[in-house]
Design a protein around this motif. Structure first.
Motif, PDB file in Angstrom:
ATOM      1  N   GLU A   1      27.330  -0.278  18.550  1.00  0.00           N
ATOM      2  CA  GLU A   1      26.816   0.836  19.341  1.00  0.00           C
ATOM      3  C   GLU A   1      27.660   2.087  19.126  1.00  0.00           C
ATOM      4  O   GLU A   1      27.144   3.207  19.040  1.00  0.00           O
ATOM      5  N   LEU A   2      28.971   1.894  18.995  1.00  0.00           N
ATOM      6  CA  LEU A   2      29.878   3.018  18.774  1.00  0.00           C
ATOM      7  C   LEU A   2      29.605   3.681  17.434  1.00  0.00           C
ATOM      8  O   LEU A   2      29.611   4.919  17.334  1.00  0.00           O
ATOM      9  N   ILE A   3      29.340   2.895  16.404  1.00  0.00           N
ATOM     10  CA  ILE A   3      29.057   3.470  15.087  1.00  0.00           C
ATOM     11  C   ILE A   3      27.813   4.346  15.141  1.00  0.00           C
ATOM     12  O   ILE A   3      27.810   5.478  14.631  1.00  0.00           O
ATOM     13  N   GLY A   4      26.755   3.848  15.767  1.00  0.00           N
ATOM     14  CA  GLY A   4      25.543   4.653  15.890  1.00  0.00           C
ATOM     15  C   GLY A   4      25.799   5.923  16.672  1.00  0.00           C
ATOM     16  O   GLY A   4      25.311   7.009  16.313  1.00  0.00           O
ATOM     17  N   THR A   5      26.588   5.823  17.742  1.00  0.00           N
ATOM     18  CA  THR A   5      26.911   6.992  18.565  1.00  0.00           C
ATOM     19  C   THR A   5      27.752   7.992  17.787  1.00  0.00           C
ATOM     20  O   THR A   5      27.566   9.213  17.915  1.00  0.00           O
ATOM     21  N   LYS A   6      28.679   7.503  16.974  1.00  0.00           N
ATOM     22  CA  LYS A   6      29.529   8.393  16.189  1.00  0.00           C
ATOM     23  C   LYS A   6      28.704   9.164  15.155  1.00  0.00           C
ATOM     24  O   LYS A   6      29.005  10.333  14.859  1.00  0.00           O
ATOM     25  N   TYR A   7      27.691   8.540  14.596  1.00  0.00           N
ATOM     26  CA  TYR A   7      26.795   9.265  13.688  1.00  0.00           C
ATOM     27  C   TYR A   7      26.071  10.381  14.444  1.00  0.00           C
ATOM     28  O   TYR A   7      25.848  11.471  13.917  1.00  0.00           O
ATOM     29  N   MET A   8      25.728  10.112  15.701  1.00  0.00           N
ATOM     30  CA  MET A   8      25.068  11.126  16.503  1.00  0.00           C
ATOM     31  C   MET A   8      26.015  12.275  16.836  1.00  0.00           C
ATOM     32  O   MET A   8      25.595  13.433  16.907  1.00  0.00           O
ATOM     33  N   ARG A   9      27.283  11.979  17.015  1.00  0.00           N
ATOM     34  CA  ARG A   9      28.260  13.028  17.346  1.00  0.00           C
ATOM     35  C   ARG A   9      28.405  14.059  16.229  1.00  0.00           C
ATOM     36  O   ARG A   9      28.839  15.177  16.474  1.00  0.00           O
ATOM     37  N   VAL A  10      28.063  13.656  15.011  1.00  0.00           N
ATOM     38  CA  VAL A  10      28.140  14.597  13.888  1.00  0.00           C
ATOM     39  C   VAL A  10      26.744  15.019  13.438  1.00  0.00           C
ATOM     40  O   VAL A  10      26.570  15.577  12.355  1.00  0.00           O
ATOM     41  N   ALA A  11      25.756  14.740  14.293  1.00  0.00           N
ATOM     42  CA  ALA A  11      24.368  15.154  14.056  1.00  0.00           C
ATOM     43  C   ALA A  11      23.798  14.583  12.763  1.00  0.00           C
ATOM     44  O   ALA A  11      22.951  15.208  12.121  1.00  0.00           O
ATOM     45  N   GLU A  12      24.238  13.410  12.381  1.00  0.00           N
ATOM     46  CA  GLU A  12      23.663  12.737  11.215  1.00  0.00           C
ATOM     47  C   GLU A  12      22.598  11.768  11.718  1.00  0.00           C
ATOM     48  O   GLU A  12      22.774  10.556  11.756  1.00  0.00           O
ATOM     49  N   TRP A  13      21.488  12.367  12.127  1.00  0.00           N
ATOM     50  CA  TRP A  13      20.422  11.614  12.790  1.00  0.00           C
ATOM     51  C   TRP A  13      19.843  10.526  11.895  1.00  0.00           C
ATOM     52  O   TRP A  13      19.571   9.417  12.355  1.00  0.00           O
ATOM     53  N   GLU A  14      19.650  10.860  10.633  1.00  0.00           N
ATOM     54  CA  GLU A  14      19.024   9.887   9.733  1.00  0.00           C
ATOM     55  C   GLU A  14      19.902   8.653   9.549  1.00  0.00           C
ATOM     56  O   GLU A  14      19.405   7.519   9.543  1.00  0.00           O
ATOM     57  N   LYS A  15      21.214   8.857   9.425  1.00  0.00           N
ATOM     58  CA  LYS A  15      22.120   7.724   9.271  1.00  0.00           C
ATOM     59  C   LYS A  15      22.165   6.897  10.550  1.00  0.00           C
ATOM     60  O   LYS A  15      22.262   5.663  10.496  1.00  0.00           O
ATOM     61  N   ALA A  16      22.101   7.566  11.702  1.00  0.00           N
ATOM     62  CA  ALA A  16      22.087   6.838  12.975  1.00  0.00           C
ATOM     63  C   ALA A  16      20.846   5.952  13.053  1.00  0.00           C
ATOM     64  O   ALA A  16      20.910   4.802  13.490  1.00  0.00           O
ATOM     65  N   ILE A  17      19.714   6.502  12.608  1.00  0.00           N
ATOM     66  CA  ILE A  17      18.456   5.749  12.636  1.00  0.00           C
ATOM     67  C   ILE A  17      18.505   4.595  11.645  1.00  0.00           C
ATOM     68  O   ILE A  17      18.090   3.473  11.955  1.00  0.00           O
ATOM     69  N   GLU A  18      19.020   4.859  10.435  1.00  0.00           N
ATOM     70  CA  GLU A  18      19.114   3.809   9.416  1.00  0.00           C
ATOM     71  C   GLU A  18      20.010   2.674   9.896  1.00  0.00           C
ATOM     72  O   GLU A  18      19.700   1.495   9.710  1.00  0.00           O
ATOM     73  N   TYR A  19      21.129   3.031  10.523  1.00  0.00           N
ATOM     74  CA  TYR A  19      22.042   2.016  11.021  1.00  0.00           C
ATOM     75  C   TYR A  19      21.380   1.209  12.126  1.00  0.00           C
ATOM     76  O   TYR A  19      21.492  -0.016  12.171  1.00  0.00           O
ATOM     77  N   ALA A  20      20.662   1.895  12.993  1.00  0.00           N
ATOM     78  CA  ALA A  20      20.029   1.227  14.127  1.00  0.00           C
ATOM     79  C   ALA A  20      18.950   0.247  13.686  1.00  0.00           C
ATOM     80  O   ALA A  20      18.703  -0.753  14.350  1.00  0.00           O
ATOM     81  N   SER A  21      18.329   0.536  12.558  1.00  0.00           N
ATOM     82  CA  SER A  21      17.235  -0.319  12.094  1.00  0.00           C
ATOM     83  C   SER A  21      17.700  -1.733  11.777  1.00  0.00           C
ATOM     84  O   SER A  21      16.908  -2.674  11.762  1.00  0.00           O
ATOM     85  N   SER A  22      18.999  -1.900  11.530  1.00  0.00           N
ATOM     86  CA  SER A  22      19.531  -3.235  11.230  1.00  0.00           C
ATOM     87  C   SER A  22      20.193  -3.890  12.435  1.00  0.00           C
ATOM     88  O   SER A  22      20.683  -5.014  12.344  1.00  0.00           O
ATOM     89  N   GLU A  23      20.194  -3.171  13.560  1.00  0.00           N
ATOM     90  CA  GLU A  23      20.830  -3.690  14.772  1.00  0.00           C
ATOM     91  C   GLU A  23      19.770  -3.895  15.860  1.00  0.00           C
ATOM     92  O   GLU A  23      19.197  -2.949  16.365  1.00  0.00           O
ATOM     93  N   ILE A  24      19.516  -5.137  16.218  1.00  0.00           N
ATOM     94  CA  ILE A  24      18.437  -5.469  17.150  1.00  0.00           C
ATOM     95  C   ILE A  24      18.597  -4.731  18.477  1.00  0.00           C
ATOM     96  O   ILE A  24      17.640  -4.174  19.017  1.00  0.00           O
ATOM     97  N   HIS A  25      19.822  -4.685  19.015  1.00  0.00           N
ATOM     98  CA  HIS A  25      20.038  -4.077  20.333  1.00  0.00           C
ATOM     99  C   HIS A  25      19.912  -2.565  20.297  1.00  0.00           C
ATOM    100  O   HIS A  25      19.931  -1.911  21.339  1.00  0.00           O
TER     101      HIS A  25
END
Length: 252
Positions: A60-84
């Protein structure tokens, strides 16, 4: 760095949590890969065998850290492999921001200005001073600042509002100019309370050169140029009233 982080983790050192919070997201991912790797020496063998962390919390922290730098696409890509993360208000926000930024890049005229305004609202609210700070942070206090390895969402919002204020539509321009006056967008303010040794008391000092003063001035000039009544949300604003009352005779 990976070995040091491993030592922090295994020894229960407080720097482990602070480092995971502030380090670059890419470095955090490298550490987690290290924690699952084949050890290369006796120290790594010991550390990797004893490293412990909450996998769900770290993901969850990794996805949030991507959001902190406005890298929305990477946050979404990362989330796609994480069920929660697949059904999550944070990822919904990231998807909305990614869509809007792509739209803003190809739009023209007032439609583009409107999209800049929409994005500005969201950046301002998702920053540490916004009402939706929980999108990018885990706590809030009065001493917060832009964190290490994070983008300044307030600065981004201000820049977007400046672009939106180029709109030909007067209502949109008015909203963008008014939004630009937001206190937290400015590091130098139009009014400060300063100690006066002569009177042994604090006095309010005005700073016409400040960015906050200049944004209020730009708004006032616009309002005077339209020949139309000022919108209620502006005329009822206490800060606007203070600005006008203090600068009724200003020749700025």
């Amino acid at each position: 760095m990976n070995t040091l982080m491993g030592i922090y983790n295994v020894t229960g050192h407080y720097d482990f949590e602070s480092q995971t919070s502030t380090m670059k997201v890419e470095d955090l991912i490298k550490f987690l890969d290290y924690a699952k790797s084949s050890p290369g020496n006796p120290l790594d063998t010991y550390l990797i065998a004893n490293i412990e962390y909450d996998h769900t919390k770290m993901d969850e922290l990794i996805g949030t850290k991507y959001m902190r730098v406005a890298e929305w696409e990477k946050a979404i890509e990362y989330a796609s492999s994480e069920i929660h993360w697949k059904s999550n208000y944070k990822i919904d926000f990231a998807k909305e921001m990614l869509t809007m930024e792509k739209e803003a890049a190809i739009m023209k005229g007032d439609a583009q200005c409107q999209r800049y305004y929409d994005l500005a609202i969201r950046y301002a609210q998702a920053g540490y001073t916004g009402d939706c700070w929980y999108l990018t942070q885990y706590s809030k206090s009065v001493v917060d600042t832009v964190g290490v390895n994070e983008k300044d969402f307030a600065a981004i919002a201000y820049q977007l509002l400046q672009k939106a204020s180029m709109a030909k539509d007067k209502k949109l321009k008015e909203k963008a100019l008014f939004g630009s006056c937001y206190y937290y967008f400015h590091s130098n303010h139009m009014l400060t309370n300063e100690w006066n040794n002569a009177t042994s008391s604090f006095e309010t000092i005005e700073h016409p050169e400040s960015s906050e003063f200049q944004t209020w001035l730009a708004l006032e000039k616009f309002e005077l140029s339209t020949g139309q009544p000022t919108a209620d949300f502006i005329s009822n604003c206490d800060c606007y009233k203070v600005f006008r009352d203090r600068n009724r005779h200003c020749k700025c």
